[in-house]
Enzyme design. Structure first.
Site, PDB file in Angstrom:
ATOM      1  N   CYS A 177      -5.834 -15.927   2.046  1.00 26.63           N
ATOM      2  CA  CYS A 177      -4.774 -16.132   3.045  1.00 26.63           C
ATOM      3  C   CYS A 177      -3.703 -17.016   2.402  1.00 26.63           C
ATOM      4  O   CYS A 177      -3.739 -17.266   1.202  1.00 26.63           O
ATOM      5  CB  CYS A 177      -5.331 -16.762   4.321  1.00 26.63           C
ATOM      6  SG  CYS A 177      -6.079 -18.382   4.055  1.00 26.63           S
ATOM      7  N   THR A 178      -2.782 -17.513   3.188  1.00 27.28           N
ATOM      8  CA  THR A 178      -1.645 -18.258   2.634  1.00 27.28           C
ATOM      9  C   THR A 178      -2.059 -19.538   1.922  1.00 27.28           C
ATOM     10  O   THR A 178      -1.735 -19.757   0.757  1.00 27.28           O
ATOM     11  CB  THR A 178      -0.638 -18.605   3.748  1.00 27.28           C
ATOM     12  OG1 THR A 178      -0.305 -17.425   4.458  1.00 27.28           O
ATOM     13  CG2 THR A 178       0.630 -19.216   3.151  1.00 27.28           C
TER      14      THR A 178
END
Length: 329
Positions: A177-178
């Protein structure tokens, strides 16, 4: 190097006194002119903030003075302007909302994979690579061969897992994810469902872009970020995307040329979903934003308060002048 430091941070750790932590933390942010939002919950801390180098260092020092947060995970990037307008500390049930009770990354989660080792893992044909982010984030960039779960929010991810993954069939699962928080919680979910080999990218996409050279990178496109930059490129600089202020979806310069796009009001993503009442409200907001910009202020945050005070003073002065004129007549 640009003046503003943007710092994304999180840590899963039991914070039984998280409610009492809120005000001192907010006071520290305000004192150091650090803006952005931090979330506190019993399961930990999460958020992204921005400020000068000194301001961010002071905030990190304050957080690390708590033994539970001494090794808090954080990633830094830089921007020409302050990407946030306010300082906020919010109390939450979860620091990232999965919506599944009894999932606790503090007790069980997958194995961290350092950015330098990530390419080898995801190049393994036995590895099922899953992007745990939302649809609109994935549209502008992801890792080569990553699966898009087509979720609108993180709460939909458990349903995707139930309908598409099988611990007997998918022996090796890697997620990202980020900044690392969503994929870490996702690994806790999969471990609870009986998956054995579960991995997640330490520090998330942002850390990978920071540490892995472009020529060796398996990242494709840009990385969506939750601030006014909208997206960053491989150099962690502001990318080529803007944002529709009606639906918050990322848009390109070509998207702005489409007939559905009206600045501050709609884009091709939301044109048919926005009501006339909403469009009128957005139009008024855009008008106020333009007026504020012309006067050198932001239309929200601390500068908006200053502008409102100035407008109030001008109205009072106008009323007083009118009253005196009436008295003379």
């Amino acid at each position: 190097m640009s003046q503003i430091v943007v710092c994304a941070m999180y840590k899963f750790v039991t914070l039984e006194d998280f409610e009492a932590m809120r005000q001192p933390l907010l006071d520290t942010m305000i004192k150091n002119n650090v803006k952005g939002t931090l979330l506190l919950a019993n399961e930990g801390i999460n958020g992204t903030v921005a400020g000068t180098r000194e301001s961010i260092d002071n905030l990190l020092a304050y957080l690390k003075s708590d033994p539970r947060l001494v090794d808090i995970d954080y990633k830094e990037s830089y921007h020409q302007e302050m990407p946030f307008y306010r300082s906020k500390v919010k109390l939450k049930k979860e620091i990232v909302t999965l919506g599944v009770d009894e999932i606790d990354p503090n007790k069980i989660c997958g194995k961290y994979v350092e950015p330098k080792d990530w390419n080898d893992l995801i190049s393994d044909p036995e590895t099922v690579l899953i992007d745990t982010r939302n649809e609109y984030e994935i549209e502008i960039g992801t890792f080569k061969n990553a699966i898009n779960p087509h979720t609108e929010n993180f709460r939909e991810f458990p349903q995707y897992v139930d309908e598409n993954l099988d611990p007997k069939k998918h022996k090796k699962v890697a997620m990202f994810c980020t900044g690392g928080i969503r994929c870490e919680k996702s690994t806790a979910l999969l471990k609870a469902k009986g998956f054995d080999e579960v991995y997640h990218l330490k520090g998330g996409i942002l850390k990978y872009l920071e540490e892995v050279p472009k020529e060796k990178s398996m990242w494709q496109g840009e990385c969506f970020v939750f601030d006014s930059r909208v997206a960053v490129n491989h150099d962690l600089e502001k990318g080529n995307y803007d944002q529709c202020f009606a639906c918050r979806m990322p848009i390109t310069e070509d998207d702005k040329k489409r007939p559905e796009y009206v600045k501050g009001i709609s884009c091709h993503h939301c044109y048919d979903k926005v009501t006339e009442k909403q469009k009128a409200r957005f139009a008024e907001r855009e008008k106020q934003s333009q007026l504020a910009a012309e006067k050198g202020f932001s239309h929200i945050g601390d500068e908006a308060k200053k502008l409102a005070q100035l407008n109030k003073q001008k109205k009072q002065q106008a009323k007083e002048a009118a009253r005196k004129k009436t008295e003379k007549n």
